[in-house]
Design a protein around this motif. Structure first.
Motif, PDB file in Angstrom:
ATOM      1  N   GLN A  77     -62.503  17.729   7.731  1.00 53.56           N
ATOM      2  CA  GLN A  77     -62.920  18.638   6.672  1.00 53.56           C
ATOM      3  C   GLN A  77     -62.783  20.095   7.104  1.00 53.56           C
ATOM      4  N   GLU A  78     -63.243  20.388   8.313  1.00 53.64           N
ATOM      5  CA  GLU A  78     -63.189  21.766   8.800  1.00 53.64           C
ATOM      6  C   GLU A  78     -61.744  22.259   8.889  1.00 53.64           C
ATOM      7  N   GLU A  79     -60.830  21.386   9.323  1.00 48.93           N
ATOM      8  CA  GLU A  79     -59.431  21.773   9.452  1.00 48.93           C
ATOM      9  C   GLU A  79     -58.802  22.021   8.085  1.00 48.93           C
ATOM     10  N   VAL A  80     -59.099  21.137   7.129  1.00 46.28           N
ATOM     11  CA  VAL A  80     -58.564  21.317   5.773  1.00 46.28           C
ATOM     12  C   VAL A  80     -59.107  22.599   5.151  1.00 46.28           C
ATOM     13  N   THR A  81     -60.385  22.873   5.339  1.00 50.80           N
ATOM     14  CA  THR A  81     -60.985  24.091   4.787  1.00 50.80           C
ATOM     15  C   THR A  81     -60.320  25.335   5.369  1.00 50.80           C
ATOM     16  N   LYS A  82     -60.064  25.317   6.659  1.00 48.45           N
ATOM     17  CA  LYS A  82     -59.407  26.449   7.312  1.00 48.45           C
ATOM     18  C   LYS A  82     -58.010  26.673   6.744  1.00 48.45           C
ATOM     19  N   LYS A  83     -57.236  25.604   6.595  1.00 48.06           N
ATOM     20  CA  LYS A  83     -55.877  25.711   6.059  1.00 48.06           C
ATOM     21  C   LYS A  83     -55.888  26.203   4.611  1.00 48.06           C
ATOM     22  N   MET A  84     -56.815  25.650   3.809  1.00 47.00           N
ATOM     23  CA  MET A  84     -56.867  26.033   2.398  1.00 47.00           C
ATOM     24  C   MET A  84     -57.278  27.490   2.238  1.00 47.00           C
ATOM     25  N   ASP A  85     -58.246  27.954   3.017  1.00 45.19           N
ATOM     26  CA  ASP A  85     -58.673  29.348   2.933  1.00 45.19           C
ATOM     27  C   ASP A  85     -57.514  30.286   3.241  1.00 45.19           C
ATOM     28  N   GLU A  86     -56.712  29.949   4.242  1.00 50.73           N
ATOM     29  CA  GLU A  86     -55.557  30.782   4.587  1.00 50.73           C
ATOM     30  C   GLU A  86     -54.547  30.822   3.436  1.00 50.73           C
ATOM     31  N   ALA A  87     -54.300  29.651   2.822  1.00 49.92           N
ATOM     32  CA  ALA A  87     -53.341  29.593   1.717  1.00 49.92           C
ATOM     33  C   ALA A  87     -53.853  30.374   0.510  1.00 49.92           C
ATOM     34  N   LEU A  88     -55.132  30.230   0.197  1.00 48.46           N
ATOM     35  CA  LEU A  88     -55.685  30.941  -0.956  1.00 48.46           C
ATOM     36  C   LEU A  88     -55.665  32.447  -0.751  1.00 48.46           C
ATOM     37  N   ASN A  89     -55.892  32.889   0.457  1.00 48.71           N
ATOM     38  CA  ASN A  89     -55.829  34.328   0.737  1.00 48.71           C
ATOM     39  C   ASN A  89     -54.424  34.870   0.503  1.00 48.71           C
ATOM     40  N   LEU A  90     -53.411  34.078   0.865  1.00 53.08           N
ATOM     41  CA  LEU A  90     -52.031  34.504   0.629  1.00 53.08           C
ATOM     42  C   LEU A  90     -51.747  34.630  -0.865  1.00 53.08           C
ATOM     43  N   LEU A  91     -52.260  33.688  -1.638  1.00 50.33           N
ATOM     44  CA  LEU A  91     -52.045  33.734  -3.085  1.00 50.33           C
ATOM     45  C   LEU A  91     -52.785  34.909  -3.722  1.00 50.33           C
ATOM     46  N   LYS A  92     -53.998  35.168  -3.262  1.00 48.83           N
ATOM     47  CA  LYS A  92     -54.767  36.266  -3.832  1.00 48.83           C
ATOM     48  C   LYS A  92     -54.150  37.623  -3.499  1.00 48.83           C
ATOM     49  N   GLU A  93     -53.463  37.697  -2.368  1.00 46.77           N
ATOM     50  CA  GLU A  93     -52.760  38.940  -2.020  1.00 46.77           C
ATOM     51  C   GLU A  93     -51.642  39.237  -3.023  1.00 46.77           C
ATOM     52  N   LEU A  94     -51.151  38.198  -3.715  1.00 44.27           N
ATOM     53  CA  LEU A  94     -50.120  38.379  -4.741  1.00 44.27           C
ATOM     54  C   LEU A  94     -50.721  38.725  -6.100  1.00 44.27           C
ATOM     55  N   GLY A  95     -52.039  38.768  -6.181  1.00 43.13           N
ATOM     56  CA  GLY A  95     -52.699  39.120  -7.436  1.00 43.13           C
ATOM     57  C   GLY A  95     -53.146  37.928  -8.265  1.00 43.13           C
ATOM     58  N   ILE A  96     -53.062  36.721  -7.707  1.00 49.88           N
ATOM     59  CA  ILE A  96     -53.522  35.542  -8.436  1.00 49.88           C
ATOM     60  C   ILE A  96     -55.047  35.485  -8.361  1.00 49.88           C
ATOM     61  N   GLU A  97     -55.679  35.376  -9.524  1.00 53.34           N
ATOM     62  CA  GLU A  97     -57.136  35.452  -9.603  1.00 53.34           C
ATOM     63  C   GLU A  97     -57.791  34.083  -9.383  1.00 53.34           C
ATOM     64  N   ASP A  98     -59.085  34.144  -9.045  1.00 55.40           N
ATOM     65  CA  ASP A  98     -59.840  32.913  -8.789  1.00 55.40           C
ATOM     66  C   ASP A  98     -59.849  31.988 -10.005  1.00 55.40           C
ATOM     67  N   LYS A  99     -59.905  32.558 -11.215  1.00 53.09           N
ATOM     68  CA  LYS A  99     -59.980  31.731 -12.428  1.00 53.09           C
ATOM     69  C   LYS A  99     -58.722  30.886 -12.630  1.00 53.09           C
ATOM     70  N   ASP A 100     -57.627  31.263 -11.969  1.00 54.75           N
ATOM     71  CA  ASP A 100     -56.362  30.544 -12.120  1.00 54.75           C
ATOM     72  C   ASP A 100     -56.087  29.592 -10.962  1.00 54.75           C
ATOM     73  N   ILE A 101     -57.105  29.327 -10.152  1.00 55.46           N
ATOM     74  CA  ILE A 101     -56.986  28.395  -9.027  1.00 55.46           C
ATOM     75  C   ILE A 101     -58.047  27.322  -9.191  1.00 55.46           C
ATOM     76  N   LYS A 102     -57.615  26.072  -9.294  1.00 57.73           N
ATOM     77  CA  LYS A 102     -58.548  24.989  -9.619  1.00 57.73           C
ATOM     78  C   LYS A 102     -58.300  23.770  -8.735  1.00 57.73           C
ATOM     79  N   THR A 103     -59.365  23.251  -8.142  1.00 58.30           N
ATOM     80  CA  THR A 103     -59.272  22.017  -7.353  1.00 58.30           C
ATOM     81  C   THR A 103     -59.072  20.818  -8.270  1.00 58.30           C
ATOM     82  N   THR A 104     -58.085  20.003  -7.966  1.00 63.71           N
ATOM     83  CA  THR A 104     -57.844  18.788  -8.757  1.00 63.71           C
ATOM     84  C   THR A 104     -58.126  17.519  -7.956  1.00 63.71           C
ATOM     85  N   ASP A 105     -58.243  17.634  -6.631  1.00 64.84           N
ATOM     86  CA  ASP A 105     -58.574  16.456  -5.831  1.00 64.84           C
ATOM     87  C   ASP A 105     -59.072  16.889  -4.456  1.00 64.84           C
ATOM     88  N   TYR A 106     -60.087  16.191  -3.971  1.00 60.36           N
ATOM     89  CA  TYR A 106     -60.589  16.399  -2.611  1.00 60.36           C
ATOM     90  C   TYR A 106     -60.960  15.022  -2.069  1.00 60.36           C
TER      91      TYR A 106
END
Length: 257
Positions: A77-106
Motif C-alpha cells: 500500500q505504501e509503495e502504491v501510494t508513493k507512486k500514485m502521489d508522484e503521478a498525480l503531482n505530474l498531472l496537476k503541474e499540467l493544470g489538471i484539477e482534482d475534480k477531474d481525477i477519480k479513483t475507479t479501483d483500489y
C-alpha cells in the motif's frame, strides 16, 4: 280459473321485461366502456426527418494504474501510494484539477507462487500454491479538458512507474446540447415534408399525434498502453482527436383534415 291464469301470465311477462331491461342496461354500459377504451382513429400521415452534425472533441479521458508487489500488505500500500502521489503531482503541474481525477479501483490481494513437489521413484505428489507476499493496485480515471495536453500527460505518466495506461478517448463535454440542436434540425425537416405531402393531398395539418426519435453519436476511440521499459520513452505521443458525428432521426405522425 281463467282470471288466475291470465294474472300468472302477466306476472311472468313483467318478470321477463325486468330481466330484459337489466340485460340491456348491462350491455349498454359494457358498450360504452368498450367505446371509451377504444383509441380514436385519426386520418394521419407519418413522416421522418434526419440531421447530423460534426464537432471537434473538447474533452479527453484515460485511465492509468499504479501497482506494487511487497512482502506485506502495508508495504504494498505504501509503495502504491508513493507512486500514485508522484503521478498525480505530474498531472496537476499540467493544470489538471482534482475534480477531474477519480479513483475507479483500489485492490490489495495476496500473491502466490506455485511450488512443484519433489518426486520420488514411486510417487510424484501434486505441487502447491505458496503465498509470496501481497500485490496492491490503484487505478484512476483522468479528464483532460484541453485536448492538446493529452499527449504531454501520457508522456508524464510514461516517465513515472505507471503499469498501465489505457482507454484513451475523445468526446464532447456537453453532448446533450449538440443532440438537441441536431434534433431541432431533424424535426424541421420532418415538418417540411409533412407540409408538402398535405399540400399535395389537399388537406391541412391539425396536430402531432405521435413522435419518436433516435440519436447515434459516434465517438472516436483510441487505445494506448505503456509499462516497463517502454514507459521511459520521453517523446509525447501524437493522438489525433478527429471529429465526432451526431445523427438524429425523428418520426412524426400528424393528424390531417
Amino acid at each position: 280459473m281463467q282470471t288466475q291464469e291470465l294474472s300468472l301470465v302477466y306476472k311472468w311477462a313483467r318478470i321477463a321485461l325486468i330481466v330484459l331491461a337489466l340485460f340491456l342496461g348491462v350491455s349498454t354500459l359494457h358498450g360504452l366502456k368498450t367505446l371509451r377504451d377504444t383509441p380514436i382513429a385519426y386520418n394521419s400521415i407519418t413522416v421522418s426527418g434526419e440531421a447530423e452534425a460534426f464537432a471537434v472533441p473538447d474533452l479527453a479521458t484515460f485511465s492509468f494504474t499504479m501497482s506494487a508487489d511487497k512482502n506485506t500488505a502495508l508495504a504494498a500500500q505504501e509503495e502504491v501510494t508513493k507512486k500514485m502521489d508522484e503521478a498525480l503531482n505530474l498531472l496537476k503541474e499540467l493544470g489538471i484539477e482534482d475534480k477531474d481525477i477519480k479513483t475507479t479501483d483500489y485492490s490489495i490481494y495476496p500473491k502466490y507462487t506455485f511450488v512443484p513437489a519433489i518426486c520420488t521413484e514411486f510417487l510424484c505428489p501434486p505441487g502447491r500454491q505458496v503465498q509470496d507476499g501481497y500485490s496492491a493496485s490503484h487505478t484512476v480515471m483522468v479528464k483532460v479538458r484541453d485536448t492538446e495536453l493529452v499527449g504531454e500527460a501520457l508522456a508524464s505518466l510514461g516517465k513515472s512507474s505507471a503499469s498501465n495506461v489505457s482507454n484513451v478517448s475523445f468526446t464532447i463535454d456537453e453532448p446533450d446540447k449538440l443532440i438537441q440542436e441536431v434534433r431541432s434540425m431533424a424535426i424541421k425537416e420532418a415538418k417540411s415534408k409533412a407540409e408538402a405531402i398535405a399540400k399535395d393531398l389537399g388537406v391541412g395539418l391539425v396536430r402531432v399525434v405521435s413522435f419518436s426519435d433516435f440519436d447515434n453519436g459516434q465517438m472516436p476511440y483510441y487505445g494506448y498502453g505503456l509499462g516497463g521499459d517502454v514507459a521511459m520513452e520521453s517523446k509525447a505521443p501524437t493522438l489525433p482527436t478527429g471529429e465526432n458525428k451526431v445523427k438524429v432521426v425523428v418520426n412524426v405522425t400528424y393528424e390531417i383534415r
